[in-house]
Structures are given as structure tokens and as C-alpha cells.
Write a protein that holds these residues in place. Structure first.
Motif: not given
Length: 146
Positions: A18-21, A26-27, A29, A71, A73
Motif C-alpha cells: 500500500e506504500t510508495d517507494q 499511496y494516496y 489507497n 502521512s 507509513r
């Protein structure tokens, strides 16, 4: 008498997928987190999306609003608070608040869904069985329409 189920809260652990790099959720989600919240909110009333669909009623989202504050995380435990805004008619509206373990607000959101009659492919009124269940609860703090 049991406590009114106006607001429901669930906890989710942020998964890596569910996360980016950068390890931040990620928005896109957040819409899924809202969906989990409202599905569980309905389940508290003994109503499932699946049973509604089997009875010919769909609930497509017609409006989604999100305000990002902080955010979330990877591996965070977040709490999704879901609240019915007003008694449903042809639409049902929910507000959401996502907080972290420290209680900080991460995201605020709102969705409006329309009750859709599958056979007619047209909006319909909220099913009577849902309204009947909601009538037993106090909605005095809601912005209900007269």
C-alpha cells in the motif's frame, strides 16, 4: 438498551504493497481504507454489501473527498473512524477520520454513495430494512433533513 452504532472504528496495519517507494501510503489507497470502514459499519447492522447486491441493490460511490494532513507509513497501525452523516434517502453519506497510534489525525474524508436498482439501472431509495435498523438509533447530532 445497547449503545447506538452511529460511529464505528476499525484498526488496520499498513501493508508494504500500500506504500510508495518512500514507505508512505499511496494516496489512492485511502479510498480503500474508507471502503473497509463503511463495509464494517454496515456489517454492525447485520447488513453486507453482498446481501444488498443479491437483493438487486448496488452502492456506487458518486462523490469522494479527501484531505491529507499527515502521512501514514508502512507497518503503522491506523484507526479508521466511520460516521453516518445523515439518515439515508436515495444516497448514503459517510465521514471518515484516519488517525495513527498517537491519535494524530492523518486523513479526513467523505463519500456519498447512491442506492442503485440493478434491474432498472437507476437510483432507488434506501432499502426499508436498512432504514428500519437505523430508526432504532439516535441521530440527534446528525444534520438530518426535515
Amino acid at each position: 438498551m445497547s449503545k447506538p452504532i452511529i460511529t464505528d472504528e476499525i484498526e488496520l496495519r499498513v501493508r508494504y504493497a500500500e506504500t510508495d517507494q518512500m514507505g508512505i501510503v499511496y494516496y489512492g489507497n485511502y479510498a480503500q481504507y474508507f471502503e473497509v470502514g463503511r463495509v464494517e459499519w454496515l456489517r454492525k447492522f447485520g447488513i453486507s454489501y453482498k446481501s444488498m447486491e443479491e437483493q438487486g441493490v448496488l452502492l456506487p460511490v458518486v462523490s469522494l473527498n479527501v484531505k491529507f494532513k499527515k502521512s501514514a507509513r508502512y507497518d503503522d497501525v491506523v484507526k479508521v473512524k466511520t460516521q453516518l452523516v445523515k439518515m439515508p434517502s436515495a444516497t448514503i453519506e459517510f465521514d471518515y477520520e484516519i488517525t495513527n497510534e498517537a491519535g494524530e489525525i492523518l486523513t479526513l474524508g467523505n463519500t456519498v454513495l447512491v442506492f442503485m436498482d440493478v434491474s432498472k439501472n437507476r437510483p432507488t431509495r434506501c432499502p426499508k430494512y436498512l432504514l428500519d435498523k437505523l430508526q432504532d438509533y439516535s441521530f440527534k447530532n446528525f444534520n438530518s433533513t426535515p
